[in-house]
Design an enzyme around this catalytic site. Structure first.
Site, PDB file in Angstrom:
ATOM      1  N   PRO A  24       0.826  -1.214   0.000  1.00  0.00           N
ATOM      2  CA  PRO A  24       0.000   0.000   0.000  1.00  0.00           C
ATOM      3  C   PRO A  24       0.860   1.264   0.000  1.00  0.00           C
ATOM      4  O   PRO A  24       1.956   1.263   0.552  1.00  0.00           O
ATOM      5  CB  PRO A  24      -0.804  -0.101   1.310  1.00  0.00           C
ATOM      6  CG  PRO A  24      -0.174  -1.180   2.116  1.00  0.00           C
ATOM      7  CD  PRO A  24       0.672  -2.020   1.208  1.00  0.00           C
ATOM      8  N   ASP A  25       0.361   2.317  -0.647  1.00  0.00           N
ATOM      9  CA  ASP A  25       1.077   3.603  -0.594  1.00  0.00           C
ATOM     10  C   ASP A  25       0.632   4.343   0.667  1.00  0.00           C
ATOM     11  O   ASP A  25       0.016   3.756   1.554  1.00  0.00           O
ATOM     12  CB  ASP A  25       0.859   4.406  -1.880  1.00  0.00           C
ATOM     13  CG  ASP A  25      -0.592   4.822  -2.071  1.00  0.00           C
ATOM     14  OD1 ASP A  25      -1.425   4.514  -1.199  1.00  0.00           O
ATOM     15  OD2 ASP A  25      -0.907   5.461  -3.091  1.00  0.00           O
ATOM     16  N   PHE A  26       0.945   5.622   0.777  1.00  0.00           N
ATOM     17  CA  PHE A  26       0.504   6.409   1.933  1.00  0.00           C
ATOM     18  C   PHE A  26      -0.917   6.929   1.742  1.00  0.00           C
ATOM     19  O   PHE A  26      -1.765   6.789   2.600  1.00  0.00           O
ATOM     20  CB  PHE A  26       1.407   7.640   2.103  1.00  0.00           C
ATOM     21  CG  PHE A  26       2.614   7.413   2.965  1.00  0.00           C
ATOM     22  CD1 PHE A  26       2.819   6.228   3.634  1.00  0.00           C
ATOM     23  CD2 PHE A  26       3.556   8.432   3.133  1.00  0.00           C
ATOM     24  CE1 PHE A  26       3.931   6.040   4.429  1.00  0.00           C
ATOM     25  CE2 PHE A  26       4.666   8.256   3.926  1.00  0.00           C
ATOM     26  CZ  PHE A  26       4.859   7.064   4.576  1.00  0.00           C
ATOM     27  N   ARG A  27      -1.131   7.595   0.587  1.00  0.00           N
ATOM     28  CA  ARG A  27      -2.268   8.510   0.532  1.00  0.00           C
ATOM     29  C   ARG A  27      -3.457   8.067  -0.308  1.00  0.00           C
ATOM     30  O   ARG A  27      -4.446   8.800  -0.378  1.00  0.00           O
ATOM     31  CB  ARG A  27      -1.784   9.892   0.030  1.00  0.00           C
ATOM     32  CG  ARG A  27      -0.887  10.581   1.046  1.00  0.00           C
ATOM     33  CD  ARG A  27      -0.404  11.937   0.585  1.00  0.00           C
ATOM     34  NE  ARG A  27       0.441  12.553   1.604  1.00  0.00           N
ATOM     35  CZ  ARG A  27       1.725  12.278   1.798  1.00  0.00           C
ATOM     36  NH1 ARG A  27       2.332  11.399   1.021  1.00  0.00           N
ATOM     37  NH2 ARG A  27       2.409  12.871   2.750  1.00  0.00           N
ATOM     38  N   ASN A  98      10.948   5.156  -2.310  1.00  0.00           N
ATOM     39  CA  ASN A  98      10.503   3.889  -1.741  1.00  0.00           C
ATOM     40  C   ASN A  98      11.581   3.230  -0.894  1.00  0.00           C
ATOM     41  O   ASN A  98      12.783   3.386  -1.145  1.00  0.00           O
ATOM     42  CB  ASN A  98      10.040   2.947  -2.852  1.00  0.00           C
ATOM     43  CG  ASN A  98       8.783   3.455  -3.505  1.00  0.00           C
ATOM     44  OD1 ASN A  98       8.170   4.389  -2.987  1.00  0.00           O
ATOM     45  ND2 ASN A  98       8.396   2.878  -4.624  1.00  0.00           N
ATOM     46  N   ILE A  99      11.095   2.468   0.070  1.00  0.00           N
ATOM     47  CA  ILE A  99      11.998   1.796   0.999  1.00  0.00           C
ATOM     48  C   ILE A  99      11.820   0.283   0.900  1.00  0.00           C
ATOM     49  O   ILE A  99      12.291  -0.459   1.744  1.00  0.00           O
ATOM     50  CB  ILE A  99      11.729   2.283   2.443  1.00  0.00           C
ATOM     51  CG1 ILE A  99      10.223   2.187   2.783  1.00  0.00           C
ATOM     52  CG2 ILE A  99      12.204   3.720   2.606  1.00  0.00           C
ATOM     53  CD1 ILE A  99       9.874   2.586   4.197  1.00  0.00           C
ATOM     54  N   ASP A 100      11.123  -0.148  -0.150  1.00  0.00           N
ATOM     55  CA  ASP A 100      10.805  -1.569  -0.257  1.00  0.00           C
ATOM     56  C   ASP A 100      11.891  -2.391  -0.954  1.00  0.00           C
ATOM     57  O   ASP A 100      11.818  -3.620  -1.005  1.00  0.00           O
ATOM     58  CB  ASP A 100       9.455  -1.759  -0.969  1.00  0.00           C
ATOM     59  CG  ASP A 100       9.395  -1.069  -2.326  1.00  0.00           C
ATOM     60  OD1 ASP A 100      10.430  -1.004  -3.024  1.00  0.00           O
ATOM     61  OD2 ASP A 100       8.309  -0.589  -2.703  1.00  0.00           O
ATOM     62  N   HIS A 117      14.989   8.062   0.524  1.00  0.00           N
ATOM     63  CA  HIS A 117      14.484   7.935   1.884  1.00  0.00           C
ATOM     64  C   HIS A 117      15.050   6.698   2.585  1.00  0.00           C
ATOM     65  O   HIS A 117      14.442   6.139   3.489  1.00  0.00           O
ATOM     66  CB  HIS A 117      12.950   7.934   1.899  1.00  0.00           C
ATOM     67  CG  HIS A 117      12.383   9.274   1.519  1.00  0.00           C
ATOM     68  ND1 HIS A 117      11.067   9.481   1.194  1.00  0.00           N
ATOM     69  CD2 HIS A 117      12.981  10.499   1.429  1.00  0.00           C
ATOM     70  CE1 HIS A 117      10.881  10.765   0.911  1.00  0.00           C
ATOM     71  NE2 HIS A 117      12.018  11.395   1.037  1.00  0.00           N
ATOM     72  N   CYS A 125      21.661   2.939  15.500  1.00  0.00           N
ATOM     73  CA  CYS A 125      20.972   3.512  16.654  1.00  0.00           C
ATOM     74  C   CYS A 125      20.366   4.861  16.249  1.00  0.00           C
ATOM     75  O   CYS A 125      21.032   5.664  15.593  1.00  0.00           O
ATOM     76  CB  CYS A 125      21.977   3.714  17.781  1.00  0.00           C
ATOM     77  SG  CYS A 125      21.265   4.602  19.181  1.00  0.00           S
ATOM     78  N   SER A 190       2.873  11.410  -4.795  1.00  0.00           N
ATOM     79  CA  SER A 190       1.992  12.562  -4.593  1.00  0.00           C
ATOM     80  C   SER A 190       2.808  13.852  -4.523  1.00  0.00           C
ATOM     81  O   SER A 190       2.238  14.930  -4.426  1.00  0.00           O
ATOM     82  CB  SER A 190       1.199  12.376  -3.293  1.00  0.00           C
ATOM     83  OG  SER A 190       2.098  12.283  -2.208  1.00  0.00           O
TER      84      SER A 190
END
Ligand code: CNA
Length: 287
Positions: A24-27, A98-100, A117, A125, A190
């Site tokens: 799923p995306d965010f928005r 994306n971080i996937d 990102h 840490c 977006s």
């Protein structure tokens, strides 16, 4: 592109390129993470990626991380289209939010990719930034535990960039790349998160910008559009496939996708006698 006038494409991408892979995306209303945050028990949607909130309570992010950790999802046609841009020698750089990890998994090499990102590939840490073995962090998170820094006892987190954190050094390569672009392709974002969103305004004003997205975003929300701006609205897989057909690449992309996915499957098959499971070495062997 068909006339060979385009040689330095910069791709700017977001969560919308991976919804076709089941992430799923965010928005997106209804299916986006922001519409389904009740299960994470957080006061406001952005809290899940807020570093101060994480400091107080890392559990909501870790629950989400369990779902987003690479390994559960496969790249889709859109990722392979971008890889094909690279294979055709047309990709100057891909900037993804994306971080996937699906860009790497589909075989886009490291030097062509800026994960603006961050990613789950490394961990540290969140207080003193002491590096922590990424695999150990993953094991702890998957078991519902908080990995703890051996130096200062702060919570360890994968090096995914949160609101309020610096972007990776590689991101700043944009200052050289964007002025060199002769086509900007914006896909599945977006354009709401800065400083990433403003990158699209740093290509020369004569450079064509192509938006492939469900809805108009960023500078494409304003009228009139720049002369060289063009948008194709709708489902990204349909638009990308249409573009691939116009370019005569569709079959080649499907073949690439099938052979690479079959390769990945047999490589990651636990019954494989090598017993290894390293997508990066598999990817290397493809080049
Ligand atoms: P967003 O704000 O959720 O925007 C996604 C955009 O893509 C929206 O405009 C959607 O309409 C559009 N979209 C979604 N699916 C499709 C589709 N199938 N066809 C066409 N358009 C589609 O996400 P952004 O990437 O703009 O926001 C940046 C955040 C999201 C980054 O910091 C990411 O880390 C974060 N994120 C990443 C992932 C991932 O790695 N897959 C998933 C969820 C969130």
């Amino acid at each position: 592109m068909k006339l060979g006038r385009v040689r330095n494409i910069v791709v700017v991408a977001g969560a919308g390129i991976s919804t076709g892979s089941g992430i799923p995306d965010f928005r997106t209303p209804g299916t986006g993470l922001y519409a389904n945050l009740a299960k994470y028990d957080i006061p406001y949607p952005e809290a899940i990626f807020n570093i101060d909130y994480f400091s107080d309570n890392p559990h909501p992010f870790f629950s989400l991380a369990k779902e987003l950790y690479p390994g559960h999802h496969r790249p889709n046609y859109v990722h392979y289209f971008i890889r094909m841009l690279h294979q055709k020698g047309l990709l100057l750089r891909m900037y993804t939010q994306n971080i996937d990890g699906l860009e790497k998994l589909c075989g886009i090499p490291d030097d062509k990719l800026v994960e603006a990102h961050g990613s789950f590939a490394t961990a540290a840490c969140h207080l003193c930034y002491t590096p922590y073995p990424a695999e150990e962090a993953k094991q702890a998170i998957m078991k519902g535990n908080v990995p703890i820094c051996t130096f200062c006892a702060g919570a360890v987190k994968p090096n995914v960039v949160f609101f309020g954190e610096d972007l990776p050094e590689k991101y700043f390569q944009h200052a050289e790349d964007f002025p060199k672009a002769d086509l900007l392709m914006i896909m599945g974002t977006s354009l709401k998160i800065e400083p990433f969103a403003s990158l699209v305004n740093t290509v020369k004003s004569t450079v064509p910008r192509l938006l492939l997205n469900r809805d108009p975003v960023g500078p494409f929300e304003r009228r009139p559009l720049r002369r060289a701006d063009y948008m194709e609205l709708g489902d990204l897989s349909d638009s990308v496939r249409k573009l691939a057909e116009i370019l005569g690449w569709h079959t080649e992309i499907q073949d690439l996708m099938n052979s690479h996915e079959n390769g990945l499957r047999s490589y990651t098959d636990p019954s494989n006698s090598s017993g290894e499971n390293s997508d990066s070495s598999e990817t290397d062997s493809m080049h």
